[in-house]
Design an enzyme around this catalytic site. Structure first.
Site, PDB file in Angstrom:
ATOM      1  N   ASP A   1      41.522 -48.382 -20.208  1.00 36.57           N
ATOM      2  CA  ASP A   1      41.174 -49.771 -20.757  1.00 36.57           C
ATOM      3  C   ASP A   1      41.779 -50.989 -19.859  1.00 36.57           C
ATOM      4  OD1 ASP A   1      43.833 -49.306 -21.558  1.00 36.57           O
ATOM      5  OD2 ASP A   1      43.461 -50.051 -23.668  1.00 36.57           O
TER       6      ASP A   1
ATOM      7  N   ASP B   1      40.212 -43.518 -21.930  1.00 37.11           N
ATOM      8  CA  ASP B   1      40.878 -44.187 -22.769  1.00 37.11           C
ATOM      9  C   ASP B   1      40.398 -44.707 -24.219  1.00 37.11           C
ATOM     10  OD1 ASP B   1      43.668 -45.128 -23.030  1.00 37.11           O
ATOM     11  OD2 ASP B   1      43.415 -46.518 -21.114  1.00 37.11           O
TER      12      ASP B   1
ATOM     13  N   LYS C   1      42.736 -40.198 -24.242  1.00 42.88           N
ATOM     14  CA  LYS C   1      44.403 -40.865 -24.219  1.00 42.88           C
ATOM     15  C   LYS C   1      44.156 -42.092 -25.252  1.00 42.88           C
ATOM     16  CE  LYS C   1      45.799 -43.729 -21.089  1.00 42.88           C
ATOM     17  NZ  LYS C   1      46.528 -44.964 -21.963  1.00 42.88           N
TER      18      LYS C   1
ATOM     19  N   GLU D   1      55.319 -44.986 -19.850  1.00 47.81           N
ATOM     20  CA  GLU D   1      55.183 -46.350 -19.080  1.00 47.81           C
ATOM     21  C   GLU D   1      56.485 -47.090 -19.256  1.00 47.81           C
ATOM     22  OE1 GLU D   1      51.837 -50.057 -18.280  1.00 47.81           O
ATOM     23  OE2 GLU D   1      51.454 -48.279 -19.623  1.00 47.81           O
TER      24      GLU D   1
END
Length: 267
Positions: free
Chosen positions: A49, A88, A117, A185
């Site tokens: 995204d 995503d 995801k 992340e």
């Protein structure tokens, strides 16, 4: 001669957890770039995204729709890559209800995703469990989760100090829910190493140090197409400058009359 490359399948992710070969994932959004990264030999292509910030000119990923993601997944899937296609799930596609989460995961699979995801930890565990029960493989995403930018107060490193316990709890919740892999992340390298050692599923890092089971970057950052400079990205080429120079040459040749020449004209 090297043996032909085989198609990467979801079970291979777990196999690679105990392998010395680190997983590689690159984010791409269309057929041209998907074919490039697949030819390079990546294991996974993430149709992210992040298309909002990379290609749509937006400040966050929050505006991306399911229709956008289906469209980009379809383009990537059209090249039939050997890499595993990760689709995503955008903001709003799984937060409202478990039913929405399953329905929208199915939409991405129908578009060509082989694994979906979604961002979040403990609070999305129920949604993940429902998607997994529908026989759809799921990849988790914790630490800095861009869809939570407002709640997090910006794009900040997560898991420092006392906050580390929350990230660890999220990782364990996702593993218990049945995800096949987790993106970490923007978390401290030491925390990423600790989580990676504790989980039986692979971790894929971005801004999470060298000890994850895999690494991911956005292709546009790798190629130097974006002008943003982030601590956890690396420019492996400067395609932006090369592209600007090529276009400048085209403009100059059109204006001075040397393009198109006789060899490139029909008679």
């Amino acid at each position: 001669m090297s043996s032909p490359r085989v198609k990467v399948l979801v079970p291979h992710l777990i196999e690679r957890k105990n392998s010395s070969e680190v997983l590689t994932m690159v984010t791409a959004y269309d057929s041209t770039f998907a074919s490039i990264v697949d030819e390079a030999g990546v294991d996974l292509i993430l149709v992210g995204d992040s298309v909002a910030t990379v290609m749509q000119g937006q400040k966050t990923t929050l505006c991306v729709s399911m229709e956008h993601m289906e469209y980009h997944v379809q383009m990537v899937a059209s090249v039939k890559p050997k890499a595993l296609i990760v689709g995503d799930m955008p903001f709003g596609s799984y937060q409202a209800s478990v039913k929405d989460a399953v329905r929208n995961a199915i939409r991405l699979v129908k578009a060509g995703a082989e694994i979906v995801k979604l961002e979040g930890g403990v609070h999305v565990q129920e949604a993940i469990e429902a998607i997994v029960r529908a026989d759809i493989p799921v990849m988790g995403h914790i630490g800095l989760t861009p869809q939570s930018v407002h709640a997090l107060g910006g794009f900040k490193v997560q898991g420092r100090g006392d906050d580390a316990a929350r990230v660890i709890e999220d990782a364990k919740a996702l593993a218990a829910a049945g995800v096949f892999a987790i993106i970490l992340e923007a978390v401290p390298a030491s925390l990423a190493a600790q989580i990676t050692a504790q989980l039986s599923i692979p971790t894929i890092g971005i801004g999470a140090g060298p000890d994850c089971d895999g690494q991911v970057l956005v292709l546009h950052d790798i190629l130097g197409l974006t002008q943003n400079t982030l601590k956890f990205t690396r420019k492996y080429a400067d395609i932006r400058s090369t592209s600007v120079d090529a276009c400048k040459q085209f403009v100059a040749e059109v204006r001075n009359g040397s393009w198109p020449d006789d060899d490139h004209s029909f008679h």
